[in-house]
Every structure is written in C-alpha cells, then in structure tokens.
Design a protein around this motif. Sequence first.
Motif, mmCIF file in Angstrom:
data_model
loop_
_atom_site.group_PDB
_atom_site.id
_atom_site.type_symbol
_atom_site.label_atom_id
_atom_site.label_comp_id
_atom_site.label_asym_id
_atom_site.label_seq_id
_atom_site.Cartn_x
_atom_site.Cartn_y
_atom_site.Cartn_z
ATOM 1 N N ASN A 99 -8.029 17.408 25.728
ATOM 2 C CA ASN A 99 -7.242 16.651 24.228
ATOM 3 C C ASN A 99 -7.785 15.381 24.333
ATOM 4 O OD1 ASN A 99 -4.909 19.000 26.988
ATOM 5 N ND2 ASN A 99 -5.045 18.670 23.929
ATOM 6 N N ARG A 100 -7.106 14.149 23.260
ATOM 7 C CA ARG A 100 -7.534 12.679 23.141
ATOM 8 C C ARG A 100 -6.066 12.471 22.600
ATOM 9 N NH1 ARG A 100 -9.793 9.391 19.322
ATOM 10 N NH2 ARG A 100 -10.886 7.546 20.571
ATOM 11 N N VAL A 101 -6.152 11.250 23.603
ATOM 12 C CA VAL A 101 -4.416 10.701 22.529
ATOM 13 C C VAL A 101 -4.780 9.458 22.667
ATOM 14 C CG1 VAL A 101 -2.234 9.768 23.025
ATOM 15 C CG2 VAL A 101 -3.731 11.670 24.469
ATOM 16 N N VAL A 102 -4.433 8.336 21.397
ATOM 17 C CA VAL A 102 -4.232 7.382 20.825
ATOM 18 C C VAL A 102 -3.363 6.323 20.814
ATOM 19 C CG1 VAL A 102 -5.493 5.086 19.496
ATOM 20 C CG2 VAL A 102 -6.593 7.552 19.824
ATOM 21 N N GLN B 281 9.348 17.893 19.666
ATOM 22 C CA GLN B 281 9.507 16.249 20.108
ATOM 23 C C GLN B 281 8.795 15.030 19.484
ATOM 24 O OE1 GLN B 281 10.050 18.703 22.761
ATOM 25 N NE2 GLN B 281 12.050 19.409 21.282
ATOM 26 N N GLY B 282 8.263 15.156 19.622
ATOM 27 C CA GLY B 282 6.442 13.787 19.204
ATOM 28 C C GLY B 282 5.755 14.487 19.747
ATOM 29 N N SER B 283 4.418 13.502 19.629
ATOM 30 C CA SER B 283 3.400 13.404 20.144
ATOM 31 C C SER B 283 3.360 12.417 21.098
ATOM 32 C CB SER B 283 2.343 14.157 19.501
ATOM 33 O OG SER B 283 2.374 12.782 18.755
ATOM 34 N N GLY B 284 2.793 12.184 22.613
ATOM 35 C CA GLY B 284 1.837 11.305 22.671
ATOM 36 C C GLY B 284 2.046 11.770 24.276
ATOM 37 N N GLN C 125 10.067 8.010 34.651
ATOM 38 C CA GLN C 125 9.665 8.645 33.565
ATOM 39 C C GLN C 125 9.378 7.776 32.298
ATOM 40 O OE1 GLN C 125 10.527 12.483 32.194
ATOM 41 N NE2 GLN C 125 8.725 12.405 30.589
ATOM 42 N N GLY C 126 8.463 7.637 31.505
ATOM 43 C CA GLY C 126 8.253 7.372 30.188
ATOM 44 C C GLY C 126 7.603 8.077 28.940
ATOM 45 N N GLU C 127 8.085 7.376 28.053
ATOM 46 C CA GLU C 127 7.167 8.418 27.376
ATOM 47 C C GLU C 127 6.834 7.107 26.086
ATOM 48 O OE1 GLU C 127 9.325 11.450 25.776
ATOM 49 O OE2 GLU C 127 9.619 12.548 27.407
ATOM 50 N N ILE C 128 5.712 7.656 25.757
ATOM 51 C CA ILE C 128 5.035 6.630 25.000
ATOM 52 C C ILE C 128 4.350 7.785 23.525
ATOM 53 C CG2 ILE C 128 4.665 4.621 25.863
ATOM 54 C CD1 ILE C 128 1.958 5.304 25.960
ATOM 55 N N ASP C 129 4.275 7.220 22.167
ATOM 56 C CA ASP C 129 3.692 7.803 20.869
ATOM 57 C C ASP C 129 2.701 7.844 20.787
ATOM 58 O OD1 ASP C 129 6.194 8.861 19.837
ATOM 59 O OD2 ASP C 129 6.912 6.800 19.146
ATOM 60 N N GLY C 130 1.627 8.237 20.792
ATOM 61 C CA GLY C 130 -0.014 7.856 19.836
ATOM 62 C C GLY C 130 -0.446 9.486 19.240
ATOM 63 N N GLU C 131 -1.145 9.881 18.846
ATOM 64 C CA GLU C 131 -2.142 10.450 18.160
ATOM 65 C C GLU C 131 -2.790 11.295 19.140
ATOM 66 O OE1 GLU C 131 -4.103 9.174 14.921
ATOM 67 O OE2 GLU C 131 -2.653 7.301 14.879
ATOM 68 N N VAL C 132 -2.461 12.914 19.114
ATOM 69 C CA VAL C 132 -3.118 13.995 19.942
ATOM 70 C C VAL C 132 -3.741 14.670 19.180
ATOM 71 C CG1 VAL C 132 -2.513 15.604 21.055
ATOM 72 C CG2 VAL C 132 -0.705 13.570 21.780
ATOM 73 N N GLU C 133 -5.085 15.360 19.972
ATOM 74 C CA GLU C 133 -5.837 16.097 19.330
ATOM 75 C C GLU C 133 -6.324 17.293 20.583
ATOM 76 O OE1 GLU C 133 -9.725 14.391 18.642
ATOM 77 O OE2 GLU C 133 -8.837 11.989 17.536
ATOM 78 N N GLY C 134 -6.511 18.271 20.097
ATOM 79 C CA GLY C 134 -6.552 19.217 21.324
ATOM 80 C C GLY C 134 -5.118 19.837 21.245
ATOM 81 N N GLU C 135 -5.344 21.200 21.655
ATOM 82 C CA GLU C 135 -3.726 22.122 22.011
ATOM 83 C C GLU C 135 -3.324 21.734 23.457
ATOM 84 O OE1 GLU C 135 -3.001 26.716 22.767
ATOM 85 O OE2 GLU C 135 -4.561 26.080 21.482
#
Length: 381
Positions: free
Chosen positions: A260-263, A296-299, A313-323
């Motif tokens: 997985n890669r997240v930006v 729900q969104g990716s990140g 817990q905190g959530e941030i948005d990001g572009e996710v690659e990989g399953e």
Amino acid sequence: LFPMQVSCLQQNLRRGLAIVGRAVATRSNLPVLQNVKIATEDGMLVLTATNLDIAITTRIGAQVEEEGEITIPARLLTDFVNSLPDERIDIETSVEPLSIGLKCQRFEANINGTDAEEFPPIPTVDEGATIKVDPQVLRETIAYVAFAAATEDSRPVLTGIKVEVNGEDFTFAAADGFRLAVYDGRLTEPLPEPTEFIIPAKTMQEVGRLIGGDDTEVEFTVTSAGTHALFNIGTVEIVSQLMPGSFPNFRSLIPSEHRNRVVVQQSDFMRAVRSASIFARDGSGIVRVQIMGDEQGSGISISSRAEELGDNQGEIDGEVEGEVDDQSRIAFNNKYLSEVLDVLGDGEIAFEITSASSPGVVRSVSKEGYTHVVMPMFVQW
C-alpha cells in the motif's frame, strides 16, 4: 618575547567565539581542551578549539600590533566578551603570570591562560579527494539525514553518517537501529575515484549549522588515508576525525516493494501524529497507523491508547494505492514518525507499507532522492 597586542570589534570576537565554542570539550582529562587558542596570522586573529574529535578554526579581522599566541578558558572568555558593549576591544598578553588583558571602553579584565604549545596540534588535511557540493544541497542533506544517527555509543559506528561518492553521485545514510535515512544527490563536480567513509553525525550537524542561507562554497576534503575530513566554509575551517569500522549494508534495509502507498499532506499527517502522541506518552510511545480504503473514503487512520487513561483516533484524507485489508496497518514509535515528518516540512508525503511486521517507508513526493525507513513496533490489534 613581545606580548601579543591586537584589537578587534566586540561583535566579531563574540561571533568567532560562538563558532569555535561548539568544539570546546565539556568534560576532558586534558584541561587545555576547555580553552580556546588565540593566535595572530596574516593580520587576522585566529581562534581555535578542539575536543580531539572535531576542531573548529575561524579567522576574524583585527588590527595586529604584535604577533603572539595563548590559550584561554573558553567559557570565561566568551561570557566576558558577550557582556561587553559593541565597541573595540584591545587585547594584550602578559608573561608573568601568563595571562591576557582585555579592555573595552571602561571595562577591563585579566584572564590567566596557558602556553599555546600545550594545545594539541590540529591535523592538517592538505591533500586528498575534494568533494564539491552546492551548499544548500549539503545543508538539506544534513538536515534530512543526521537526526537519524544514534546518539549513544553502544554501537559507535551508528553515531556516524556513511558517505558514498561515485562519479557525480553521492549518498548519505544514517541509522540508529530503529530507523534509516538515506539521501541520494549530485555533486557540482564529479570525483575521479569512488570513495566512501563514515563521518561523525555531530560534525555534519556543525557543518550544517555554519552553512548560511548564502552560496558560500563549501570545500570538503578527505585525506587519502581516510583518517580526517576538512571543511572550508567561508572563514571557518572544521577538521574532523573519520570513524573506523564498517557501516551496516543499509541498502538491504530499504523495502524493494510495498503493498500500500498513501499520499497525504504533511501538515495533516503531522497534526494526527501529534494528537496521537499525547496518548502515546503513557502507552510506551506507540501510535497505530491503519490505511483506509472503502466507501467512507480513503486515507489514514492514526490512533493510540493509554491503558488507564483513554484513547484517541484521527483520520486524514489521502490517495491510496493497493488493496486495503487487515494487513494494511502498522504501529510505530511516535518519536520516529514525528521527527521525520518535522524534517520534511510542508508538502505531500508518500507513506508505504507492506505488512504490520515489515518496515514502513516515508518519502517526500517532491524530493526524489530521500528515503526514510522506520521499523515497526509489534502490538496487539
């Protein structure tokens, strides 16, 4: 024997003492290492300090009436000079007792010193491979790498930075057993022979501090015997011992692929890690990072918990690659994560993981040459 007679401006002497003061030994069996050597040369005042690992020399403009040299306790001299007004200081040495007299307007002091002969000789580095790097590239490389070196001496070689130069490419690497920072960059001139050595991270941090925001050319020479390195930065010279021993094969520690890669934005990631760190303080510093990729969104979700106190817990948005699945999560020590994010500053951060038990990788999207590997912590999910 004539007494040394020199005058210079307070702000120049103050600045010079601040520069060399960083090489004064704090604790040493040799009392003279707590002194700064003051000498005259070519109409300049030359200040030198060393703790035997590193020596710093700087030259300041002065009016030299009589040549001479002496060593003076660094801390006392620095504190006194710092207290003086920004005016001319007249300096004169006396032989009986061996001391230095300072006069500035209506302030004066006498400070006992020792013979400059007792001061250890500074190794000369006059020949060897000269590495030429753009000063701002070098400053950034040091900032991105040096903090990852070990600070205690259980494995002395890890307190150093491994430098490899091949043609016009260079690599700096530092690791402390929990993380690894690697920076690949280009020299301004290729080096005829490939070379590699280990230099104390502390030395490089001093060099980084002295490189200003200007384009002062930095000359960086390594002796052919591989024992010392010399840095010329404007009016300052730093001579450092190089470190013996063999550095671990750091390239084998960098994962060759990821699941997985997240930006994400550095500022978002940093805020979430800071929030989690508050709870992690009582939970042995563990922050859990989970990659999200669903309706729900990716990140990334970043959480921590302290047994007695609570959790967050905190959530941030990001572009996710990989399953994304149960394996898309990892736990780190919050210190290692926040330190690399801090260094990278604003911009997009790429975060790569393979599993909860393999290292995570942090990169800056805009800096291609930089890779930061962080070892995971094993936790119960």
